[in-house]
Write an enzyme that holds these catalytic residues in place. Structure first.
Site, PDB file in Angstrom:
ATOM      1  N   HIS A   1     -14.756  -4.269   8.265  1.00  0.00           N
ATOM      2  CA  HIS A   1     -13.812  -3.740   7.071  1.00  0.00           C
ATOM      3  C   HIS A   1     -13.964  -4.814   5.865  1.00  0.00           C
ATOM      4  O   HIS A   1     -13.217  -4.670   5.011  1.00  0.00           O
ATOM      5  CB  HIS A   1     -12.334  -3.536   7.255  1.00  0.00           C
TER       6      HIS A   1
ATOM      7  N   GLU B   1      -9.680   1.328  -5.594  1.00  0.00           N
ATOM      8  CA  GLU B   1     -10.427   1.400  -4.509  1.00  0.00           C
ATOM      9  C   GLU B   1     -10.411   3.058  -4.087  1.00  0.00           C
ATOM     10  O   GLU B   1      -9.233   3.411  -3.630  1.00  0.00           O
ATOM     11  CB  GLU B   1     -10.325   0.496  -3.399  1.00  0.00           C
TER      12      GLU B   1
ATOM     13  N   LYS C   1       0.886  -1.343  -0.023  1.00  0.00           N
ATOM     14  CA  LYS C   1       0.140   0.033   0.106  1.00  0.00           C
ATOM     15  C   LYS C   1       0.826   1.389  -0.007  1.00  0.00           C
ATOM     16  O   LYS C   1       0.481   2.056  -0.722  1.00  0.00           O
ATOM     17  CB  LYS C   1      -0.690  -0.009   1.154  1.00  0.00           C
TER      18      LYS C   1
ATOM     19  N   ASN D   1      -6.738  -3.606  -6.268  1.00  0.00           N
ATOM     20  CA  ASN D   1      -6.941  -4.878  -6.577  1.00  0.00           C
ATOM     21  C   ASN D   1      -6.454  -5.468  -7.861  1.00  0.00           C
ATOM     22  O   ASN D   1      -7.363  -5.212  -8.782  1.00  0.00           O
ATOM     23  CB  ASN D   1      -8.276  -5.377  -5.882  1.00  0.00           C
TER      24      ASN D   1
ATOM     25  N   ARG E   1      -7.057  -7.817  -9.692  1.00  0.00           N
ATOM     26  CA  ARG E   1      -7.688  -9.195  -9.841  1.00  0.00           C
ATOM     27  C   ARG E   1      -9.090  -8.882 -10.225  1.00  0.00           C
ATOM     28  O   ARG E   1      -9.662  -7.804 -10.114  1.00  0.00           O
ATOM     29  CB  ARG E   1      -7.652 -10.023  -8.958  1.00  0.00           C
TER      30      ARG E   1
ATOM     31  N   GLU F   1      -2.862   6.424   8.208  1.00  0.00           N
ATOM     32  CA  GLU F   1      -3.562   7.458   7.484  1.00  0.00           C
ATOM     33  C   GLU F   1      -4.713   8.256   8.181  1.00  0.00           C
ATOM     34  O   GLU F   1      -5.192   7.652   9.308  1.00  0.00           O
ATOM     35  CB  GLU F   1      -4.592   6.666   6.181  1.00  0.00           C
TER      36      GLU F   1
ATOM     37  N   GLU G   1      -6.177   1.860  -2.537  1.00  0.00           N
ATOM     38  CA  GLU G   1      -5.497   0.658  -2.932  1.00  0.00           C
ATOM     39  C   GLU G   1      -6.141  -0.057  -4.330  1.00  0.00           C
ATOM     40  O   GLU G   1      -7.101   0.594  -4.820  1.00  0.00           O
ATOM     41  CB  GLU G   1      -5.486  -0.448  -2.015  1.00  0.00           C
TER      42      GLU G   1
END
Length: 645
Positions: free
Chosen positions: A234, A274, A116, A294, A296, A200, A292
Site C-alpha cells: 500500500h 485520492e 477517514k 491528504n 498537505r 470498505e 481520502e
C-alpha cells in the site's frame, strides 16, 4: 511575501522547499536533530538550529520547540513539508497563536479530513462519490464482521486515522476476518494511538488515481491527476501524470469532484484528493470513489509540476502570504507526461526490508530531475524514512518519458547500502506497465519476475574478481607476474550465490580470469581496463563490498574464509535484528517449543514493524532482548537450542 520562513522538516522535502524559497528571495531556517547535523538540508539553509536527539518524538515532532526556534530566528511562517507535523491541527493552532503563519490549510480543514470515516460522510454531503463501506462508530468485532458480510467479500479493513498502508488488511473470507481485524488494530494503535477501523468494499481491479487541488480559502482549482497504482504494501513506488487511458470525460468528472471536496472545507494551500478507480472495464466516469484527502503537499508532487510547469511550493508560499490563486482553472496547462520513481535504501529480496548504511558513492545522470536529501558520504539512519532520492523524468509522450526513466535508473550509481534500484528499473521494463495496463495489484502478481536477479555478464564478474583481489590499480599486475604461473583465487558472493574466480597473469598488462570453466581475458590499456574487449564499467568499493554500475548495479561481497567458518558455526540458531530498531514485543520464553514460521518478536524500525519468525522447529534456549530494548543491527534477540537431528 515572507522575508524568512522556518522549515519544520528534513531530507529531500526540506531541500526542495529551500530551493524555491531561495528563488523567491525568501531566507530559510532549517532545524535538525543530532543525527542530521551534517545533513544536506542543514548545509543549504541560510540558518540551522539543533532541536534535539535523533528520535522524531524528541526533535521533529516537538511543536513547541519548533515555534520557539521560529520566533527566535525572526521567521514569519512555518512550512511543515509532509509527514511529521504537516497534518497536525493542534500544531497549526499553536503556530497561529504564536503570531506565525502556517504554510498550509487551516486546523479545521485538517480536522475535517483527518479521520477517514468522518471525511467520507462530509464528502457524501458534498456530492463526492465514496466507496461502499461501513464508517460508523460501533467498533464491536461482531458488528464489524457483520458489516463486512453485508458489504460482501473481499473487503478492506482500514485504520480510521491511517496512512501509508499502516493498519490496513485485505480480507477475502469470513474466517480470516477476526485475525485480520486484530492485526490491523494493533498496527493502528502503535502507529496512530487510535485503533478504530472502517470497512470498505475491496475493488477487484483497482487503480489509485489522485487529483492535485489548490485553494486560497475561497476559490479552488485542480491541477489534473496522478496515477499512483504501482504500489507495494500500500505504499507508492512509481507515480505518473497524467493517468494512462484517462478520458476527457472522466478527467472533468474527477476534477470537478476534487474541487467540490476542497470548497466544502474552505481549503487553503496544496492538497490531494485520492480516488480508488475500478478499471475492470476501462476508465469510466461512474467508476471512481473518494478514498481520502491528504491535507498537505504530496511526495509525488514533482510529476504534477513537470506536466503543468507550475512550482507548487511557490504557490504554497504565495497563497499563505495572502495572494489569490495565481491561475484560473482554464489557464492551467497540461503538457506531456512525467514519471517519478522513489529510490530507497531497502532490501527488495528480503521483502523490501528498510536498510541503513553510509552512501560511499552517489552519482545521478543528467537528463532527469533528482530530488534528494542526501549526498555521497551521508548515512541512512534507522530513525527516518530510508529514501535516497526521487528520480523524475518528463517527455512529450508517455513512451518517451518512460524510456528516459529507464535510462536514468540504469545510469544512477549508488553504493554503500542495498537499494531498490534494480527493482525500479525492472518495473519500467514491465510489459504491462509499459502498455499502461496498471492496477494496484501489479507488483504483487508479478513480484517474482520483478525481483528476479539478473545474472551479470562474465566480464562483469571478472572485473569484480580483479577488484576484490586488488589488481585493478595501476601497476598491480607487475608484482602479480612475479609469482606466475601461480594462480590467485577469490570467492565472491552475489545474491546468495558463491562465485569462485581464478586469476592468472599474462604479462604486466593483462590477466585471464577463469569462472565456472570459462576464461575471460582482461587487458589494461591506456584508456583503461577492458574485459573481452569491452571497456570496464564504473564501480565503487566499500570494504569487502564491490558495486559495479552496469545497468542493474550488481553487488559482490568478497568472502573471508574465516568469517564464513564463524557464520557456519552459529548453526542458524540465532534470530537477529536485521537493522537497528526498537523491540516492540517478544512472544516466547526460555524452554518454549516453537514451530517454523512462528512469530517470535516484533522490531520497529524506519516507521514500520517487522515480524521476526523461527526459521525451523525447535526449543527456545535463551531470550536475549525484551520489549522496549533499543538494539543494533545484528543483535541476537532469541537463541534456539542446538538441533540434534
Amino acid at each position: 511575501m515572507f522575508d524568512k520562513i522556518l522549515i519544520a522538516n528534513r531530507g529531500e522535502i526540506a531541500c526542495r522547499i529551500i530551493e524555491t524559497a531561495r528563488s523567491l528571495g525568501v531566507a530559510t531556517v532549517a532545524v535538525y536533530s543530532e543525527a542530521d547535523a551534517r545533513a544536506k538540508h542543514v548545509a543549504l539553509a541560510d540558518e540551522a538550529v539543533l532541536i534535539g536527539p535523533p528520535q522524531p518524538a524528541e526533535s521533529y515532532l516537538k511543536g513547541e520547540r519548533l515555534i520557539e526556534v521560529a520566533l527566535e530566528a525572526g521567521a514569519q511562517a512555518i512550512h511543515p513539508g509532509y509527514g511529521f507535523l504537516s497534518e497536525n491541527p493542534d500544531f497549526v493552532e499553536a503556530v497561529e497563536a504564536a503570531g506565525l503563519t502556517f504554510i498550509g490549510p487551516s486546523a479545521s480543514a485538517i480536522r475535517a479530513m483527518g479521520l477517514k470515516d468522518a471525511a467520507k460522510k462530509l464528502m457524501e454531503a458534498a456530492g463526492v462519490p465514496v466507496v461502499p463501506g461501513y464508517h460508523g462508530d460501533n467498533q464491536d468485532p461482531e458488528h464489524l464482521a457483520g458489516a463486512a458480510e453485508a458489504i460482501g467479500y473481499p473487503v478492506l479493513i482500514k485504520a480510521v486515522a491511517g496512512g501509508g498502508g499502516k493498519g490496513m488488511r485485505k480480507v477475502v473470507a469470513p474466517q480470516e476476518f477476526a485475525a485480520a481485524l486484530d492485526a490491523a488494530r494493533g498496527e493502528a494503535r502503535t502507529a496512530f494511538g487510535n485503533d478504530a477501523v472502517l470497512i470498505e468494499k475491496y475493488v477487484e481491479k483497482p487503480r489509485h488515481i489522485e487529483v492535485q487541488i489548490f485553494g486560497d480559502g475561497g476559490e479552488a482549482v485542480h491541477l489534473y491527476e496522478r496515477d499512483c497504482s504501482l504500489q507495494r504494501r500500500h505504499q507508492k513506488v512509481i507515480e505518473e501524470a497524467p493517468a494512462p487511458g484517462m478520458t476527457e470525460e472522466m478527467r472533468a468528472a474527477m476534477g470537478e469532484a476534487a474541487v467540490r471536496a476542497a470548497r466544502a472545507i474552505g481549503y487553503k494551500g496544496a492538497g490531494t484528493i485520492e480516488f480508488i478507480v475500478d478499471a475492470s472495464d476501462g476508465l469510466r466516469a461512474d467508476r471512481f470513489w473518494f478514498m481520502e484527502m491528504n491535507t498537505r503537499l504530496q511526495v509525488e508532487h514533482p510529476v504534477t509540476e513537470a506536466v503543468t510547469g507550475i512550482d507548487l511550493v511557490e504557490w504554497q508560499l504565495r497563497v499563505a502570504a495572502g495572494e489569490p490563486l495565481p491561475m484560473t482553472q482554464d489557464e492551467i496547462p497540461l503538457k506531456g507526461h512525467a514519471f517519478e520513481a522513489r529510490l530507497y535504501a531497502e532490501d527488495v529480496p528480503k521483502g523490501f526490508l528498510p536498510a541503513t548504511g553510509t552512501l560511499s558513492h552517489l552519482i545521478f545522470p543528467d537528463g532527469a530531475r533528482i530530488d534528494s536529501g542526501v549526498r555521497a558520504g551521508d548515512t541512512i539512519s534507522p530513525f527516518y524514512d530510508p529514501m535516497i532520492a526521487k528520480v523524475i523524468t518528463h517527455g512529450p509522450t508517455r513512451e518517451i518519458a518512460l524510456a528516459r526513466m529507464t535510462r536514468a535508473l540504469e545510469q544512477s550509481e549508488v553504493a554503500g547500502s542495498v537499494t531498490n534500484l534494480a527493482f525500479l528499473a525492472a518495473l519500467t521494463r514491465h510489459q504491462g506497465f509499459a502498455a499502461g495496463d496498471v492496477d494496484t495489484g501489479l507488483i504483487e502478481r508479478d513480484l517474482d519476475q520483478l525481483v528476479a536477479g539478473v545474472v551479470p555478464a562474465p566480464r562483469i564478474v571478472a572485473q569484480a574478481a580483479l577488484a576484490a583481489a586488488g589488481l585493478l590499480q595501476p601497476g598491480a599486475l607487475s608484482g602479480f607476474t612475479l609469482w606466475a604461473p601461480l594462480a590467485r583465487s577469490v570467492t565472491l558472493a552475489h545474491e546468495g550465490e558463491e562465485i569462485t574466480a581464478v586469476i592468472r597473469a599474462r604479462g604486466p598488462e593483462g590477466a585471464v580470469i577463469e569462472i565456472d570453466g570459462a576464461e575471460i581475458g582482461a587487458d589494461c590499456e591506456a584508456s583503461g581496463w577492458r574485459f573481452e574487449g569491452v571497456k570496464a564499467v564504473p564501480m565503487a568499493r566499500a570494504g569487502a563490498r564491490i558495486t559495479l554500475f552496469s545497468g542493474v548495479a550488481p553487488v559482490f561481497d568478497l568472502i573471508d574464509p574465516l568469517d564464513r567458518a564463524g557464520a557456519d558455526a552459529g548453526g542458524g540458531n540465532l534470530i537477529e535484528a536485521p537493522m537497528p530498531g526498537l523491540v516492540k514485543a517478544v512472544f516466547v520464553s526460555t524452554g518454549e517449543a516453537v514451530a517454523e514460521g512462528q512469530r517470535l518478536a516484533i522490531l520497529e524500525a524506519m516507521k514500520m514493524e517487522h515480524t521476526l519468525v523461527a526459521a525451523r522447529d525447535g526449543v527456545v534456549a535463551e531470550v536475549l532482548a525484551a520489549a522496549g530494548d533499543q538494539v543494533e543491527a545484528g543483535a541476537a534477540l532469541v537463541r534456539l537450542e542446538e538441533d540434534e537431528a
